[in-house]
Design an enzyme around this catalytic site. Structure first.
Site, PDB file in Angstrom:
ATOM      1  CG  ASP A  30     -76.849 -10.736 -27.494  1.00  0.00           C
ATOM      2  OD1 ASP A  30     -77.311 -11.847 -27.806  1.00  0.00           O
ATOM      3  OD2 ASP A  30     -76.480  -9.905 -28.347  1.00  0.00           O
ATOM      4  CG  ASP A  77     -60.895 -15.379 -25.792  1.00  0.00           C
ATOM      5  OD1 ASP A  77     -60.207 -15.333 -24.758  1.00  0.00           O
ATOM      6  OD2 ASP A  77     -62.114 -15.628 -25.780  1.00  0.00           O
TER       7      ASP A  77
END
Length: 497
Positions: free
Chosen positions: A242, A95
């Site tokens: 996560d 990105d």
């Protein structure tokens, strides 16, 4: 009326003080219980690791955003993994908006020419940040298993084989221990390693042995693709995607396996602003995940012990809030004790909180002796007390992050700047990703240094030594964090060994 108001304020202060200490005490007992499980797991551990008999298809995902200093190092390390090329694909989920893009492109071309199946994956925008990149790559991933590495990691060549050999039919994740390639760079890196080592030995292994929730740590682990999909995929509604996905997966019945002996080295942040950036994301994200998932955990059919550990796992960052509150009101407590000697019996129960202190000390001592049996008691004490002091100094910064998470205040995902700094002679001064400038929190840390210095003097004046050590540690902690924050603004170097 004034006397009544004063009495009410004194009662409120005492309630805040006692509840804050109670929360810290219960958290400490939880860590002691995990230490017991870890010691038991060590005794039950079998030697050796099973061999991988077949080679399932694996997709390795490397989420990257503006990592000009470490991108090439990461790609080279991953392309040297010992795994059959026909069962492997590597996705660089890029990105980036700076020269990192060109660095990645050149390394990918280099390795493609040598037969490594690596591709450059770019999105039109950075929607969802890291979680969005992982989800985007998942949609085109061919692998039955998904390995993930952040930009600062350098896994060993046998990482995939060792991790995959530990999967069973219901295993959703195998997580490995983080190592540290620059632990001895400075006092800051040593203290970070000290804290992380305890998490990646006693805490993770203890939770695994107890059958409690554990978490994928965002990197250096492997997911079963079916597990990610079954749990609802990656979500960007918390800063710790996560931890969030870990809880959703385990609530759906997936098992997580932790490999303490499988180590993936990584680089530790070397300056206070980078540490604060990382700590902010971890602590706020954990609070956001608690807000999202804690109710589901408490309503689940799991045992009370597992719920207890899950409660303090999701709310472990709230210890900083409790510590900050206890510290702030502890100075008025000195004057309340002086004015109301009849209440002294309330403060005698404070002795039981020494149990909490020794529980935490034993927790970290166990981690040190497990990973580094050659290190002496002197080494432990020379690091344990500075670690506690600096953690206390971060309580404002981390506590505010927790409160933002609990109350639902949304902020962008801010990456931790990487440096590619390994030796004491390396410098971070020209790092383009380090943001310089004062924040209101840094100014407040300076004021809190003076505040707890006043508390130290107040205890001495009142002849009340009970809180003097507490105030001394808080004064030193906030002073150190303030000093390191200001130093980085002016381009100084970290404290070296």
């Amino acid at each position: 009326m004034d006397a009544l108001y004063l009495r009410m304020m004194e009662i409120i202060i005492l309630i805040i003080y006692m509840l804050s200490l109670l929360f810290i005490f219960l958290f400490s007992l939880g860590q002691l219980h995990l230490t017991w499980h870890y010691r038991k797991a060590q005794k039950e551990r079998t030697s050796g690791n099973s061999e991988l008999e077949t080679f399932p298809f694996v997709t390795v995902q490397l989420p990257v955003y503006n990592e000009r200093y470490v991108a090439a190092r990461l790609i080279d390390s991953i392309c040297n993994l010992d795994y059959p090329a026909d069962c492997l694909e590597i996705q660089v989920l890029d990105d980036s908006t700076d020269e990192t893009v060109q660095i990645i492109r050149e390394r990918i071309e280099f390795w493609q020419e040598r037969g490594i199946p690596i591709v450059h994956v770019q999105r039109a925008d950075r929607t969802g940040f890291k979680a969005g990149a992982l989800e985007y790559g998942l949609g085109m991933a061919k692998g039955e298993f998904i390995a993930i590495f952040d930009a600062d990691f350098l896994p060993q060549a046998d990482f995939l084989k060792t991790s995959l050999a530990s999967f069973t039919e219901r295993t959703g994740v195998v997580q490995s221990r983080w190592g540290h390639i620059n632990e001895n760079y400075s006092l800051l890196t040593r203290l970070q390693a000290f804290g992380l080592d305890a998490h990646f030995t006693v805490e993770q292994s203890g939770r695994s042995h107890a059958g409690s929730f554990i978490n994928f740590n965002g990197t250096a682990g492997i997911w079963r693709k079916a597990c990610i999909i079954d749990a609802g995929g990656w979500s960007a509604d918390t800063l710790t995607e996560d931890l969030d996905l870990s809880y959703r997966a385990q609530l759906n019945g997936w098992e997580f396996h932790y490999l303490e002996y499988n180590v993936a080295p990584a680089e530790l942040p070397v300056i206070m602003p980078a540490i604060k950036s990382q700590q902010y994301r971890w602590n706020k994200g954990a609070a956001e995940t608690a807000r999202k998932n804690l109710g589901k955990v408490l309503r689940s059919p799991m045992s009370l012990t597992s719920k207890f550990h899950a409660f303090f796992h999701l709310l472990n960052s709230s210890v900083f809030v409790a510590l900050l509150l206890a510290g702030l009101v502890s100075i008025p407590v000195i004057f309340i004790r002086e004015s109301h000697p009849e209440l002294n019996i309330l403060f005698h129960v404070g002795g039981i909180f020494l149990i909490g202190f020794f529980s935490i000390a034993y927790f970290y001592w166990t981690a040190i002796k497990s990973l580094h049996p050659e290190r002496s008691a002197g080494y432990f004490f020379l690091n344990f007390f500075p670690f506690l002091i600096v953690s206390m100094g971060l309580s404002l910064h981390n506590g505010m992050a927790v409160l933002e998470g609990l109350f639902g205040r949304k902020t962008p995902f801010l990456r931790t700047p990487k440096f590619n700094i390994l030796n004491s002679t390396d410098s971070w001064k020209n790092n383009r990703y380090v943001k310089r400038g004062f924040s209101w929190r840094t100014v407040a840390e300076g004021f809190l240094t003076l505040y707890f210095g006043f508390g130290l003097l107040s205890g001495f004046r009142a002849g009340d030594p009970g809180l003097m050590l507490f105030h001394l540690m808080l004064m030193l902690g906030f002073g150190f964090v303030f000093y390191q924050s200001v130093k980085s603004i002016h381009g100084g170097t970290s404290i070296s060994s």
